[in-house]
Design an enzyme around this catalytic site. Sequence first.
Site, PDB file in Angstrom:
ATOM      1  CE  LYS A 111      50.599  51.085  39.700  1.00  0.00           C
ATOM      2  NZ  LYS A 111      50.018  50.230  40.766  1.00  0.00           N
ATOM      3  CB  CYS A 168      40.449  52.754  42.659  1.00  0.00           C
ATOM      4  SG  CYS A 168      39.963  53.441  41.110  1.00  0.00           S
ATOM      5  CE  LYS A 221      43.314  42.887  38.317  1.00  0.00           C
ATOM      6  NZ  LYS A 221      44.730  43.283  38.162  1.00  0.00           N
ATOM      7  N   GLY A 228      47.837  34.504  42.683  1.00  0.00           N
ATOM      8  CA  GLY A 228      48.735  33.539  43.307  1.00  0.00           C
ATOM      9  C   GLY A 228      49.317  32.498  42.379  1.00  0.00           C
TER      10      GLY A 228
END
Length: 311
Positions: free
Chosen positions: A52, A137, A172, A251
């Site tokens: 996380k 973010c 990322k 996915g």
Amino acid sequence: MTEATHHDASLAVEIAGIRFNNPVLGASGTFGYGLEFAELIDLNRLGGFATKGLSARPLPGNQPPRIVETHGGMLNAIGLQNIGARAFVEQKLPLLRGYDTRIIANVFGYSDDEYLEAIAMLNDGEGIDAYELNISCPNVKEGGIVIGNSPVAAARLTEKARRASTRPLIVKLSPNVTDVTLLARAIASAGADCLSLINTIVGMSIDVNTRRPRLSYGTGGLSGPAVRPIAVRMVYEVANAVDVPLIGIGGIGSAMDALEFILAGATAIQIGTANYYDPTVTMKVIDGLSAHCQNNNIDSFPSLIGSLKTS
Ligand SMILES: Cc1cc2nc3c(=O)[nH]c(=O)nc-3n(C[C@H](O)[C@H](O)[C@H](O)COP(=O)(O)O)c2cc1C
């Protein structure tokens, strides 16, 4: 089966000098701190996982509701809740070190300095194999711009993080951009060792009876099968734009899904949302990849990377 045959050697891949027993990793935010899955799957069989998102200080996250189901996926606005980088190093790492799997610490901050602070804390942690920077973010110091949407800001942060980090640096990518290759090129040139993609796609769901958004935050990140074709397309585009290795995400729920990303140019893949509907999905994907290689006489898995035929 003996411990020695625990891993199918033909599935091993290497990224930035790190050897992964196989290319199947748990995705950040859906895999806790890894330990949550120790009773559900054999962590020693997993290629690795991303924690996380960790920040310099612990965060409580957003108010519920923070997750809603949508057709073929889900929207989340967890708000980057986490125990903080220091607590991860002190409380989770000592237990994680007992497993034969690669540990990727996912890192974020609300300013460049906060990222560097978290990295400095994690540099002390023995057993972390790499960092994965979540650049999706808002940067509070820069008026809330999302670093991942600006090639200049993303390259600057990558350069600083590269200098501050004692470990390979994965950046990322955010899919919420017009041309993902512009970001990929800027970040790779700034020194990233690997790019992972995609993070979630910003979405919204409305309850027409209450006339309110279904998430308390308003918008959220879309993930799950619905995003897969977008993610495969982006991996394909980025693979043709940069020379660094890629980790495909978005996915994935089966070995065939994973192979789409590998053929498009990814060296490894991460599985996120599918862990929620099947906590053992990572093991099934590993077995499925082994079976695919055996059935098709593929001796070395890496030969599949980027092997898409386009003519
Ligand atoms: C509930 C939830 C929490 C997430 N938290 C993070 C996070 O902390 N850091 C990050 O980089 N990505 C986070 N992600 C994004 C996933 O790691 C992944 O990139 C995305 O969900 C797409 O993969 P999937 O379709 O397999 O879920 C989160 C996703 C979900 C569903």
